[in-house]
Design a protein around this motif. Sequence first.
Motif, PDB file in Angstrom:
ATOM      1  N   TYR A 154      10.371  -8.808   6.227  1.00 40.73           N
ATOM      2  CA  TYR A 154       9.865  -8.884   5.028  1.00 40.73           C
ATOM      3  C   TYR A 154       9.740 -10.320   4.795  1.00 40.73           C
ATOM      4  O   TYR A 154       8.673 -10.894   4.167  1.00 40.73           O
ATOM      5  CB  TYR A 154      10.701  -8.494   3.979  1.00 40.73           C
ATOM      6  CG  TYR A 154      10.386  -8.722   2.660  1.00 40.73           C
ATOM      7  CD1 TYR A 154       9.354  -7.885   2.094  1.00 40.73           C
ATOM      8  CD2 TYR A 154      11.069  -9.713   1.607  1.00 40.73           C
ATOM      9  CE1 TYR A 154       9.029  -8.138   0.666  1.00 40.73           C
ATOM     10  CE2 TYR A 154      10.737  -9.825   0.435  1.00 40.73           C
ATOM     11  CZ  TYR A 154       9.519  -9.144  -0.127  1.00 40.73           C
ATOM     12  OH  TYR A 154       9.081  -9.434  -1.366  1.00 40.73           O
ATOM     13  N   SER A 195       3.559  -5.552  -2.265  1.00 41.66           N
ATOM     14  CA  SER A 195       3.597  -5.385  -3.775  1.00 41.66           C
ATOM     15  C   SER A 195       2.396  -4.534  -4.030  1.00 41.66           C
ATOM     16  O   SER A 195       2.025  -3.664  -4.693  1.00 41.66           O
ATOM     17  CB  SER A 195       3.128  -6.593  -4.223  1.00 41.66           C
ATOM     18  OG  SER A 195       2.904  -6.413  -5.693  1.00 41.66           O
ATOM     19  N   TYR A 212       2.870  -0.759  -3.431  1.00 43.00           N
ATOM     20  CA  TYR A 212       4.198  -0.384  -4.318  1.00 43.00           C
ATOM     21  C   TYR A 212       4.015   1.325  -4.728  1.00 43.00           C
ATOM     22  O   TYR A 212       4.954   1.732  -4.306  1.00 43.00           O
ATOM     23  CB  TYR A 212       4.490  -1.224  -5.532  1.00 43.00           C
ATOM     24  CG  TYR A 212       5.772  -1.014  -6.087  1.00 43.00           C
ATOM     25  CD1 TYR A 212       6.931  -1.850  -5.555  1.00 43.00           C
ATOM     26  CD2 TYR A 212       5.950  -0.189  -7.134  1.00 43.00           C
ATOM     27  CE1 TYR A 212       8.201  -2.006  -6.245  1.00 43.00           C
ATOM     28  CE2 TYR A 212       7.370  -0.128  -7.473  1.00 43.00           C
ATOM     29  CZ  TYR A 212       8.335  -0.896  -7.277  1.00 43.00           C
ATOM     30  OH  TYR A 212       9.651  -0.674  -7.717  1.00 43.00           O
ATOM     31  N   VAL A 271      10.742  -5.810  -3.200  1.00 41.76           N
ATOM     32  CA  VAL A 271       9.401  -5.955  -3.492  1.00 41.76           C
ATOM     33  C   VAL A 271       9.382  -6.194  -4.874  1.00 41.76           C
ATOM     34  O   VAL A 271       8.451  -6.734  -5.629  1.00 41.76           O
ATOM     35  CB  VAL A 271       8.641  -4.902  -2.812  1.00 41.76           C
ATOM     36  CG1 VAL A 271       7.114  -5.017  -3.167  1.00 41.76           C
ATOM     37  CG2 VAL A 271       8.482  -4.868  -1.477  1.00 41.76           C
TER      38      VAL A 271
END
Length: 706
Positions: free
Chosen positions: A120, A130, A133, A156
């Motif tokens: 990440y 994002s 998501y 996130v």
Amino acid sequence: MPSVAEKIDSLHDAVEALQAASTTPVKQRSVKVSVAVDAICRHAFEDGLDPASLQAIIKIVTRKTELDQTSLTNIIKNLYPAQRVPADVVIAVVSGLGQGKTKPSSPTQTLLVKWLITIYEVLEDATVLSRLYGVLFAMLDMISLRTPICYLLSLVTRRKHVRPFRIQQLLELSRGMSNEPALQGLLRIYKDYYPDIIVGSSGLSRGSFPPHPNPEWRTRLLAIQEASARRAEGRKGQHNGFRVLRLGSKRSKASIIPEVHTFYANESSVTLEEIDSVDDLVGKLDKIELPGQIISFLRDPLLQKYLSLNPSKTASTRIDLWLSACLEDEFEAAKQGATPSVSLSEILEGILSHTRYTKSILPVADAFLKAYLPFWDGLANDDAILNILAFLPIQSFQDVHSTYFASIEAAMVSQNPYAHQRLLTFYTSLMRHWTVLASSQASTPTPAPPSQITKHITDLINHVSTLSLSILSALPYHSNSPVISSLLSFYELLSVSSLPNIIPIVLPTPHLTYLLLTSPSLATLSRLCTILANYKNAFDTHPTPISAYYPVTTTNMFNGYLMDSCNLLWRSRALLTVDANALGIFCAPPVRESLQNYFTALDREYVLSSAFGLSHNALLAALSAAAWSALEEAEIQHQNLDANDVIRHKGPVLQRTLTVLGKEGGVEVTFKQYRVQVLKWLDARGCGGIKELMFATMTGLKDATA
């Protein structure tokens, strides 16, 4: 295609072999898939996977293939990216998740989500997850992926992702799963943005937090990426400093300094947890709510930046109150002779982090150290204490010494076997800070006039000089070599820091200089020569006339240093005092006469005046002989001499022996040419200080050899 018995060396060939095996049933393969898997894992572990190879492998493992589960597991566990992971790789991984005939197995999907968690912080585009998501959130219905997906979403989630329908779905899942830890952890992330959310009554467990990557895996990844960055001539840090720092559950519970959390946010407010770039911080600077515990700034780089850019009296008061309460307890414990707590170490490290960032000491920390140092044992938290005090502002040295340094010196010398070296290193750091402050104040009005600044700095230098001479005089050489190195570091800094009317040229004392000049260490001799060369350059570039700035005794003393150094190493006039300003390194005439008689008794041609020169010096003789050998071989080739018949010099090299050598059939080399060759030979092997000093001092030497 390689045969079964062949080993695949190329990563490209290994990926092609894996691609072929992924579409070929086991019984029809001509190459064992383990050969390709081992080659890929080996290359990935040693050098990492380039973006093209990583993308090709991800394309294979994110769909249903003929590969066995063991091979897929080994590959995914060794997916070390050599560079930051491109967005299309992340998209490919997410597209491989879920249910469908073409999707990989559930264990493979779980491994892929865990891989996204581990990489990440090295994503090329931090916003790609994002944007995905909604896709990831929709997969919470999959029991096999729920836990790793919750962990990934915990990393996130930002305010824009928290929506009422998602809150409702999480609450329903949480009630149905009996407070599953991963779901509870994600819900509490949501609660940071919407405090009215009702979460389970159970406290946070270790399973509520995203797991740390395997330490060995993480260490290897960082090593690979750093090596790749160096090859690309551009290094990138792993934490960009514009995102809230998260250290995980285990570290948070054991730490007295909390992580950043904003507890009373509302829909219209902005929290630090939402910031993930410099543009975000700048654009929302005036709207950000202060976190619940402002003391987090001691550890969090983003909060430090925010408080520096947007100072607040409320925040300062909260910080002072928190630190005062904690440090007061530590002070009372120290007065009673108790051992410092672990919390004090963490607080001092946090204060040091803030001090390094702002280049100034917090007033509450300064007040604590003033009261604490008389009770300090000289050992506990010594690194943090010394490094903090190295940022003291320029002030009267007598005052600062009585307030801080006297207690430090007394405590450390009595308890710490490495105290002398540590003290000199500390004073070097303090001197560096003061010179930077003085240089910046030279062009701006300051409360203290330049003459006071000059006096404060001079007093510091004189104290270090006295301390150094005392240490070197008291300790045997074998135990003070680290001290000498620290001392030389101080004068290396001092010799290049002079600034007219602000930072004076302050020379080391004669006894200290000559003690170092006759040191039984070539490194010490070379570094001292560099220091003297730097001082020579400082005087040469100083505004004239020098006599308007420094007394004649100072310039005469420095000229004496140069004369004695050249007499010793270059001019074969060691220990003589007949030259102007020469002190003969304080060698008394009876001692010099006794030494001369001793040398004459050994060899009639061996004289004291040349015993410290390049050819005879105990530290330089071997290197000088090697330099002569290289020069002699080069001259044999240049002068077209027969290597088998030419007369070789037996050494040591002198001006007279070189003249005789040329007449008897050897190479024709001048004594000056030989000595310059030795200087260059030493310079090429890390001992360039002697060359620097000779070239700076001997008129015309540098131009004649250019």
